[in-house]
Design a protein around this motif. Structure first.
Motif, mmCIF file in Angstrom:
data_model
loop_
_atom_site.group_PDB
_atom_site.id
_atom_site.type_symbol
_atom_site.label_atom_id
_atom_site.label_comp_id
_atom_site.label_asym_id
_atom_site.label_seq_id
_atom_site.Cartn_x
_atom_site.Cartn_y
_atom_site.Cartn_z
ATOM 1 N N UNK A 94 0.795 -1.235 0.000
ATOM 2 C CA UNK A 94 0.000 0.000 0.000
ATOM 3 C C UNK A 94 0.830 1.290 0.000
ATOM 4 N N UNK A 95 2.069 1.220 0.431
ATOM 5 C CA UNK A 95 2.909 2.424 0.470
ATOM 6 C C UNK A 95 3.799 2.576 -0.759
ATOM 7 N N UNK A 96 3.622 1.696 -1.749
ATOM 8 C CA UNK A 96 4.467 1.749 -2.935
ATOM 9 C C UNK A 96 4.221 3.036 -3.714
ATOM 10 N N UNK A 97 5.313 3.655 -4.146
ATOM 11 C CA UNK A 97 5.252 4.856 -4.982
ATOM 12 C C UNK A 97 6.189 4.626 -6.166
ATOM 13 N N UNK A 98 5.718 4.818 -7.396
ATOM 14 C CA UNK A 98 6.601 4.631 -8.550
ATOM 15 C C UNK A 98 7.778 5.603 -8.505
ATOM 16 N N UNK A 99 8.915 5.150 -9.001
ATOM 17 C CA UNK A 99 10.074 6.028 -9.089
ATOM 18 C C UNK A 99 9.814 7.123 -10.114
ATOM 19 N N UNK A 100 10.509 8.229 -9.936
ATOM 20 C CA UNK A 100 10.408 9.324 -10.903
ATOM 21 C C UNK A 100 10.945 8.856 -12.257
ATOM 22 N N UNK A 101 10.342 9.354 -13.320
ATOM 23 C CA UNK A 101 10.748 9.026 -14.686
ATOM 24 C C UNK A 101 11.929 9.909 -15.060
ATOM 25 N N UNK A 102 12.841 9.393 -15.841
ATOM 26 C CA UNK A 102 13.982 10.186 -16.294
ATOM 27 C C UNK A 102 14.170 9.999 -17.795
ATOM 28 N N UNK A 103 14.959 10.850 -18.432
ATOM 29 C CA UNK A 103 15.185 10.679 -19.863
ATOM 30 C C UNK A 103 15.718 9.287 -20.225
ATOM 31 N N UNK A 104 16.506 8.673 -19.348
ATOM 32 C CA UNK A 104 17.036 7.342 -19.630
ATOM 33 C C UNK A 104 15.927 6.300 -19.737
ATOM 34 N N UNK A 105 14.788 6.531 -19.085
ATOM 35 C CA UNK A 105 13.682 5.591 -19.170
ATOM 36 C C UNK A 105 13.026 5.581 -20.548
ATOM 37 N N UNK A 106 13.279 6.606 -21.329
ATOM 38 C CA UNK A 106 12.734 6.686 -22.695
ATOM 39 C C UNK A 106 13.829 6.710 -23.732
ATOM 40 N N UNK A 107 15.053 6.445 -23.310
ATOM 41 C CA UNK A 107 16.200 6.544 -24.196
ATOM 42 C C UNK A 107 16.106 5.579 -25.371
#
Length: 67
Positions: free
Chosen positions: A52-65
């Motif tokens: 229940x406390x899970x939060x997705x990590x922030x997205x970065x340019x490398x995630x769409x590289x």
């Protein structure tokens, strides 16, 4: 190792392409700020049942590289 490959590929992008990926990442992160669980997707709705406390990590340019 894929993360390292993606991060290295960013160093080869022209400034305009890199800026486009940064703007896209900023938009993804702005969307994530006000949403959680089922507001994001079915997968996150199910995950919130067990974590229940899970939060997705922030997205970065490398995630769409474009590796």
């Amino acid at each position: 190792g894929w993360r390292r490959v993606a991060e290295r590929s960013l160093t080869r992008l022209d400034p305009q392409s890199w800026q486009g990926l940064q703007h896209y990442s900023d938009g993804v992160n702005a969307y994530l700020v006000d949403r959680s669980g089922s507001q994001l997707s079915l997968e996150y709705a199910v995950l919130s049942l067990t974590e229940p406390d899970y939060v997705p990590e922030a997205w970065s340019p490398a995630d769409s590289s474009p590796c």
